[in-house]
Each structure stands twice: as C-alpha cells, then as structure tokens.
Design an enzyme around this catalytic site. Structure first.
Site, mmCIF file in Angstrom:
data_model
loop_
_atom_site.group_PDB
_atom_site.id
_atom_site.type_symbol
_atom_site.label_atom_id
_atom_site.label_comp_id
_atom_site.label_asym_id
_atom_site.label_seq_id
_atom_site.Cartn_x
_atom_site.Cartn_y
_atom_site.Cartn_z
ATOM 1 N N LEU A 1 3.059 -9.921 -6.073
ATOM 2 C CA LEU A 1 3.970 -8.797 -5.842
ATOM 3 C C LEU A 1 4.726 -8.355 -7.023
ATOM 4 O O LEU A 1 4.500 -9.149 -7.975
ATOM 5 C CB LEU A 1 5.197 -9.269 -4.811
ATOM 6 N N THR B 1 -4.281 -15.096 -6.335
ATOM 7 C CA THR B 1 -3.026 -14.505 -6.513
ATOM 8 C C THR B 1 -1.728 -15.236 -6.274
ATOM 9 O O THR B 1 -1.869 -16.622 -6.126
ATOM 10 C CB THR B 1 -3.039 -13.248 -5.728
ATOM 11 N N ASP C 1 0.953 -1.187 0.019
ATOM 12 C CA ASP C 1 -0.043 -0.114 -0.110
ATOM 13 C C ASP C 1 0.799 1.213 0.096
ATOM 14 O O ASP C 1 1.798 1.263 0.822
ATOM 15 C CB ASP C 1 -1.068 0.143 1.240
ATOM 16 N N GLU D 1 -10.076 -9.166 0.165
ATOM 17 C CA GLU D 1 -9.877 -10.398 -0.033
ATOM 18 C C GLU D 1 -11.126 -11.267 0.904
ATOM 19 O O GLU D 1 -11.174 -10.878 1.928
ATOM 20 C CB GLU D 1 -8.475 -11.059 0.449
ATOM 21 N N GLU E 1 -3.440 -13.618 -10.771
ATOM 22 C CA GLU E 1 -2.392 -12.452 -10.510
ATOM 23 C C GLU E 1 -1.306 -12.540 -9.596
ATOM 24 O O GLU E 1 -1.115 -13.803 -9.169
ATOM 25 C CB GLU E 1 -3.620 -11.471 -9.282
#
Length: 468
Positions: A412, A371, A202, A286, A409
C-alpha cells in the site's frame, strides 16, 4: 489459470482489521493519526471491521485516475529535482541506521498507474490510448532524474486483445515503452490476464476481453465458483486451463499466444529496455485462489501451486521472467495458517509451503517478488495473528536456499518513516531472517507520490545513494 504474481494487496482475510485496507491511503480520503502499537504511528483511513459491508467494485467503464496533477505542477517539481533542492537525504531512524550496513545500491522501480493505457470507446469502436502522454513524459523524466532504475507497468489482456482472439493492438504500449526507454528507464512488463476494478486500490475498471466474457456467459464454470454458487469473474479458473473453452483454444494457449505476440512486437526492447516479464497467474495478478476478494469472503479453496505456472514459465524471452508472491500474513502465527491454506499455499508450522514454489521458479530461472515489505507485526491487532515480518523472513529464507532472486514491493502507498525504515531494512539491513531483497518496486507513481516527493526522494537516496 493462475497469474504469476503472488502479492499482498489483499482485501479481506479472516478479519478486515488486518487487511491491506487498513493502510490504503487514498489522497481523497481524510486521514487521521492512528496509534497501531508501541513501534510506530502512521496515517491511515478508517478501517472496516468484521460485519461491515465490503466495498463494491467501481462501476463499469469508470476512471478515477490517481495521476491528475496539472502539467505546470509536474514541470515545477521536475525543475526542483534537477536543481537538487528535493534530494537531501533524511537520516534514518536509530534502529534502521543500526541495522543497515554500507553496501551496493539497491535498484528501485516505480509502478505506473493502473490506467496508464486505457481503452477508449466511441462511435461503436475501441482504441487503446496512452493517458496524459505529455504529463507521463514529465513524470518519467522526473523518476529518471531522481535515480529510479525503471518502471513496472500492467499490460492488460482486456485492452490489447479486446477486438477478438489473436487480434492484438500494441500501439499504445509501443508509445509508452519507447517513451520509457528514451528516458533511460528499464521496463518490468506485467502480463495481466485478470480484470481490474474489484481489488483494494483499484482506481479504474478494466474487464477481461469481451470475447472471453462472452465465453463465460455461455459457460460460467470457467470462473472460480464457491460453495454458495457465487462466481469470481476477475480471472479464469485453473480448472479449465487445458479445456478448449476460448473459441477452440485453451486458456493456457491463449496466455502463451499473448506472451509470444508481446515478445515478437517488442523484440527490439527485450533484454535492454524490457528487462523482466512478470507473468500474471490469478486474482489481482497473484499466484493464489480468490479466497478473499473485496466483494466477498466466502471462497474456500485449498490446493497448492498448479502445473499451469510451469507451463507459462517455459516461455523464455530475452528478458528475465518473474512472478509475484502473495503476502497473506493474517493468521500466520496460528498453527494452521488458515488464510494461506485458503489462498492455495500449503504452509503450516509443520510444512514450508514456499519451498515448492521456489523450486519451481529455480527450475525455470525465474525471479520472485514479495509484497507487504513495508509492514510491521505491531501495526496489526493481536487477535488477527498477523505477522508480515515473519512471513517475509520465511519467504526470504526459502528464496535464498533455492537460489531464486527475490524483490520486494510495498502493498500500500505509505510515505511515513516507519514504512520507509522497514523497506530499507528489508533491502539492505541485517535484521531479516535470511537473504536480502534484490530490488524494490514502489507503489505507485501518481498524485500522492508528487505530494510526498520529498519523503520519497529521501527514501530513494537511502537505497540508491553511495552510502546505502
């Protein structure tokens, strides 16, 4: 309530060693080469070890944009894209080439910066604004020219409904979506009912709507609370989903009203420009409990998927519905799968915790996204018992059995060959346990992508080119 994204950018599992922080490659961090096993070596920043102090969330109202390149540099790169000088396809590694058959191209989406739309406060008021609008237009044109299918963007509850209950301001998102559509890109809009600022990666602080925060001050039990009394104020607890705690409305009603207002505002784009709506269902957006926030590791909860997800999934706009599945891969090779249990997924060696989730999604015709598709088991220390590859295989198999479309996805931002090979293998290769990924969403548009454009462009051509 749970936000419908079950992702893997999780900050601290049983050991910070196997957390996503191990691969959080921020451009301002001095990187070093770290051997992570016999299969690969990648650039990473220093990793916190157990006992280290967890990183603090950014201060309120701070903005550390990851999209700050000057317009001239972006224009120069755009010219290169059009000239084709940055679009040569690098050959995949021998293992990836052997695993990847020739097949139809895989759509690639790119996540936009978290702070693409920002709440500008001045003179006692607040106004949603589109950050760096001209630079964004150049960036979108660059993605379109390179062959990207679309973009993913967070539609923040704390920005749109900041002024009060049912007082929606879509103006900045209207400018953004019109700009995206004008470049021929599709939109995956994420209904983000959580706050930003306390999770790994973030770069800005976006709180919940002020009137929601005030409701929490009056009744702190609307937030998740652990056995020690610590409260997680990132999102509302599903325990109050059906309680009228928000100025007479229940949280589920507030989420439903928000989604309905979104559909009404953008009905001209639904199904054409906006092709998917991802429903936020919990911390970091999530579908999970806050079992591993960046600022604490004390939350212990063990309940599976709640009916609140089904309530939201009944909302059927013209666009497809999607959710995000959490890649809680640490302790995956142990008998109990304690990390997943703590996050709310009842998955063990004797019980498939993803079958039930897929059945719920299948009933509502919803897609899923998973992810950590760039990660390999060998990139994690043995004592952490991590297996992102094993978890991906299990989720792929469960999705295939239920007939649920599954996208992938990267957790990172990585631009190394090992990560790109793994993503390509997951999308078009034969070495995953079952199924294939329907699309890839890449994290994220910004300065790091610009700095690594040649690597990203080559990867993009591998998935979208005629020989992928």
């Amino acid at each position: 309530m749970w936000d419908c994204r079950l992702g893997s950018n999780l900050a601290a599992g049983p050991s910070n060693r196997c957390s996503a922080a191990a691969w959080n490659l921020r451009p301002q961090v001095q990187r070093r080469q770290r051997d992570v096993g016999p299969c690969c070596s990648v650039a990473s920043e220093t990793v916190n070890r157990p006992g280290d102090t967890a990183p603090s969330p950014p201060a309120p109202a701070t903005l550390r944009s990851t999209f700050a390149k000057p317009d001239s540099e972006l224009q120069s790169l755009l010219r290169r894209v059009y000239a084709g000088r940055s679009c040569s396809v690098a050959a995949p590694s021998r293992d990836a080439a052997a695993a990847a058959p020739r097949r139809a191209p895989v759509p690639v989406y790119v996540m936009l910066p978290l702070d693409t739309v920002w709440l500008l406060e001045r003179d006692g008021g607040a106004q949603p604004v589109l950050i760096r609008e001209k630079a964004m237009a150049v960036g979108l044109e660059m993605l379109s020219a390179a062959g990207v299918s679309g973009v993913m963007v967070d539609v923040w509850w704390g920005i749109v409904e900041h002024a009060g209950p049912r007082r929606y301001d879509w103006s900045a998102y209207r400018r953004l979506f019109d700009a995206v559509a004008a470049k021929g890109l599709r939109i995956q809009a994420v209904m983000s009912f959580h706050a930003a600022g306390g999770n790994v990666g973030d770069t800005c602080t976006i709180p919940l709507p002020r009137w929601v925060v005030k409701a929490g001050e009056a009744d702190p039990d609307i937030f998740y609370t652990d056995a020690h009394g610590a409260r997680n104020r990132e999102c509302l607890s599903l325990g109050c989903d059906e309680a009228p705690v928000l100025a007479g409305r229940t949280p589920v009603a507030a989420y439903r009203d928000f989604a309905a207002a979104f559909a009404a505002e953008f009905r001209d784009l639904l199904g054409s420009g906006i092709t998917e709506i991802t429903l936020g269902l919990g911390p970091a957006g999530e579908l999970r409990y806050p079992s591993h926030p960046a600022t604490s590791a004390s939350h212990q909860t063990t309940t599976p998927l709640d009916a609140s997800a089904s309530t939201l999934l009944r909302f059927r706009p013209a666009a497809a519905l999607g959710v995000k599945l959490a890649g809680v891969h640490w302790w995956y090779t142990t008998r109990a799968h304690a990390a997943e249990l703590t996050a709310g997924v009842y998955n063990t060696r004797q019980r498939d915790g993803y079958e039930g989730i897929m059945r719920v999604l299948a009933r509502h015709g919803a897609a899923a996204s998973f992810t950590c598709v760039e990660m390999r088991d060998c990139e994690h220390p043995a004592e952490a018992a991590c297996s992102p590859e094993g978890l991906l295989g299990q989720v792929l198999a469960a999705a295939a059995r239920a007939g649920v479309p599954l996208g992938g996805e990267n957790a990172l931002q990585r631009y190394d060959r090992a990560a790109f090979d793994k993503i390509a293998e997951s999308a078009v290769g034969r070495s995953v346990l079952a199924g294939r990924l329907e699309k890839i969403t890449f994290l994220r548009m910004g300065d790091m992508m610009v700095d690594n454009w040649d690597a990203f462009s080559s990867f993009l051509q591998r998935l979208t080119g005629p020989l992928c």
